[in-house]
Design a protein around this motif. Sequence first.
Motif, PDB file in Angstrom:
ATOM      1  N   ASP A 129      -8.419  -9.454  -7.056  1.00  0.00           N
ATOM      2  CA  ASP A 129      -8.511 -10.873  -6.700  1.00  0.00           C
ATOM      3  C   ASP A 129      -8.725 -11.045  -5.197  1.00  0.00           C
ATOM      4  N   GLU A 130      -7.708 -10.698  -4.418  1.00  0.00           N
ATOM      5  CA  GLU A 130      -7.790 -10.942  -2.976  1.00  0.00           C
ATOM      6  C   GLU A 130      -8.848 -10.084  -2.293  1.00  0.00           C
ATOM      7  N   TRP A 131      -8.985  -8.822  -2.703  1.00  0.00           N
ATOM      8  CA  TRP A 131      -9.941  -7.907  -2.077  1.00  0.00           C
ATOM      9  C   TRP A 131     -11.183  -7.716  -2.937  1.00  0.00           C
TER      10      TRP A 131
ATOM     11  N   SER B 185     -22.647 -11.409   1.312  1.00  0.00           N
ATOM     12  CA  SER B 185     -21.495 -10.979   2.101  1.00  0.00           C
ATOM     13  C   SER B 185     -20.322 -10.731   1.174  1.00  0.00           C
ATOM     14  N   GLY B 186     -19.549  -9.684   1.484  1.00  0.00           N
ATOM     15  CA  GLY B 186     -18.386  -9.415   0.654  1.00  0.00           C
ATOM     16  C   GLY B 186     -17.752  -8.081   0.979  1.00  0.00           C
TER      17      GLY B 186
ATOM     18  N   THR C 261      -0.887  -2.554   4.576  1.00  0.00           N
ATOM     19  CA  THR C 261      -0.852  -1.812   5.832  1.00  0.00           C
ATOM     20  C   THR C 261      -1.938  -0.754   5.880  1.00  0.00           C
ATOM     21  N   LEU C 262      -2.096   0.003   4.796  1.00  0.00           N
ATOM     22  CA  LEU C 262      -3.075   1.089   4.792  1.00  0.00           C
ATOM     23  C   LEU C 262      -4.511   0.580   4.708  1.00  0.00           C
ATOM     24  N   VAL C 263      -4.752  -0.415   3.873  1.00  0.00           N
ATOM     25  CA  VAL C 263      -6.120  -0.938   3.745  1.00  0.00           C
ATOM     26  C   VAL C 263      -6.561  -1.605   5.044  1.00  0.00           C
TER      27      VAL C 263
END
Length: 429
Positions: free
Chosen positions: A375-377, A395-396, A327-329
Motif C-alpha cells: 500500500d504505502e510503498w 513516476s513511482g 528504518t532500513l528501507v
Amino acid sequence: MSTTTSLYTPPVSCAVDPGLAHRRATTAVTVRGADGTPLADADVVVEQTGHEFLFGNIGFELVEHATALASGEAGSEHDRAFAERWLDVFNMATMPFYWGTFEPSEGEPRTDELMTASRWFQDQGVLVKGHPLVWHTVQPKWLLGKPLEEVERLQRERIRRDAGGFAGVIDIWDAINEVVIMPVFEAEENGITPLARVKGRVEMIRMAFEEARAANPNATLLLNDFDMSTAYECLIEAVLEAGITIDKLGLQSHQHQGYWGREKTLRILDRFSRYNIPIHFTETTLLSGEPMPKHIVDLNDWRVESWPSTPEGEERQADEVEEWYRTLVSHPQVEAITYWGMGDRGMWLGAPGGLVRTDGTPKPAFDRLRSLVKDEWWTAPTTLRTDAAGRVDVSGFRGGYRVAAAGASAPFTLGAGAEAVEVTLAPTR
C-alpha cells in the motif's frame, strides 16, 4: 490490523531519507500499438507489478508444498493459504542448502527436490537465493575423520556442483557464512572448522568466492555474518585488501534477546556502509513473545518446552516490524531485507518470531508489513493520457510495471537512470 500507536519516528540521520526518493524514479514511456505506431492521445492504465527492493523470506516452509504441486497434488488448505500470503508480500526466497541436510549421505544431494521448489518460486516471479555454500554448522557427519586435504577437495567440489548446477535458477548465494567464529567454533565437531584453522578466514572466503564465481560467473555472492562487532569490520577490510570482491554485504539480525531499536540499527548501518558495498539484512527475527534472557551467549543454548506468542507481544512485534522496515528501507545502502520465517510452525529455536501463527492466521505484524509493502510503498494503478508522440511520464516506486490499453498490455521497468522506455502493446492473455 493492529491499531496501536507506531514506534516509528521520522529518521534524523543524514544517511536516511523518509521520503524514499532513492526508491522512486520518473521515466518517459513511449507506448506503441501492435503495428509499432505510437499510441497517440490515448488513455492508458499504468500499474506496478513488482518491487526493485528485495523483501525476502525463507522458502524452507514451502519446499514440500512446491514439490507436491509439481507432482500434481493440490496441497493442503493450510499450505495453499500460507503460500498465498507469502507471495502477496515477499519477492525473494532463501532456500536451504545446509550441507548436512542437503547431502546427508555422501553423493546423494537433494538436488531434484530443491530444484523443483526453486523453479516453482521462480515461476511465481520470486528471486531465489541459496544459503549457504560454506558453513561450519549443519555439516555432514560423513565428512568427519577425513584428512583436511580431502575435506577441502570435497568442499570445493560441493561449491562448484551447486553454484553451477543451479545457475539460472539461483544466481545469488550466501557464499560463506559466519566466518568470524568459524576457526574457533567449539559447540559441535565438524569438518570445516579444522580446515578454517589451517587456511585462515580470508583464504576460506577466497575459496568460497572463487569456486562459486568459476562455476557461475553471473552469480551475486554475499559474505554473511551475525557478528556485528569490529571483528567483522576487520575481516571485511582484510578480505578487500586481499583483492576479493564482495558483491553484497550480509548482516544478520536475529533479535531473540530484544529489539535492537532504531538508534542501534542506524549505528550499525553507519559502520558497515563505509565500505560502499550494498547491504542485505539477510536474517531478521523479531519476537511476538517473551525475549530470550540477556545472559545467553549462544542463542542455540536456549531450549524451552514452550515459547508462546502473546497478544501483548504481537502488538509489540507489529510496531517493531514497522520501525525496522521503515528504518532500513529509508537507508540508500540497503537493498534487501529477509525475514527469517513467515510462520511460527517450525521456527528456529521454537521462537514466536513468525508473522503468522501456528494455526495459519496472520499476526498484526504481517498486516503491518503488507500494508507497507503493498500500500504505502506501492504505486497504485493510474490512468494517464499519452501525448501526440505516444509518450507518458510515469513516476513511482522503482520496480516492474505494466501499461495497458484496449485489451493489450506490455511490461516495463521503472529504474534509476532510465530516461526513456519504449513498449509495444500485445493482447493481454
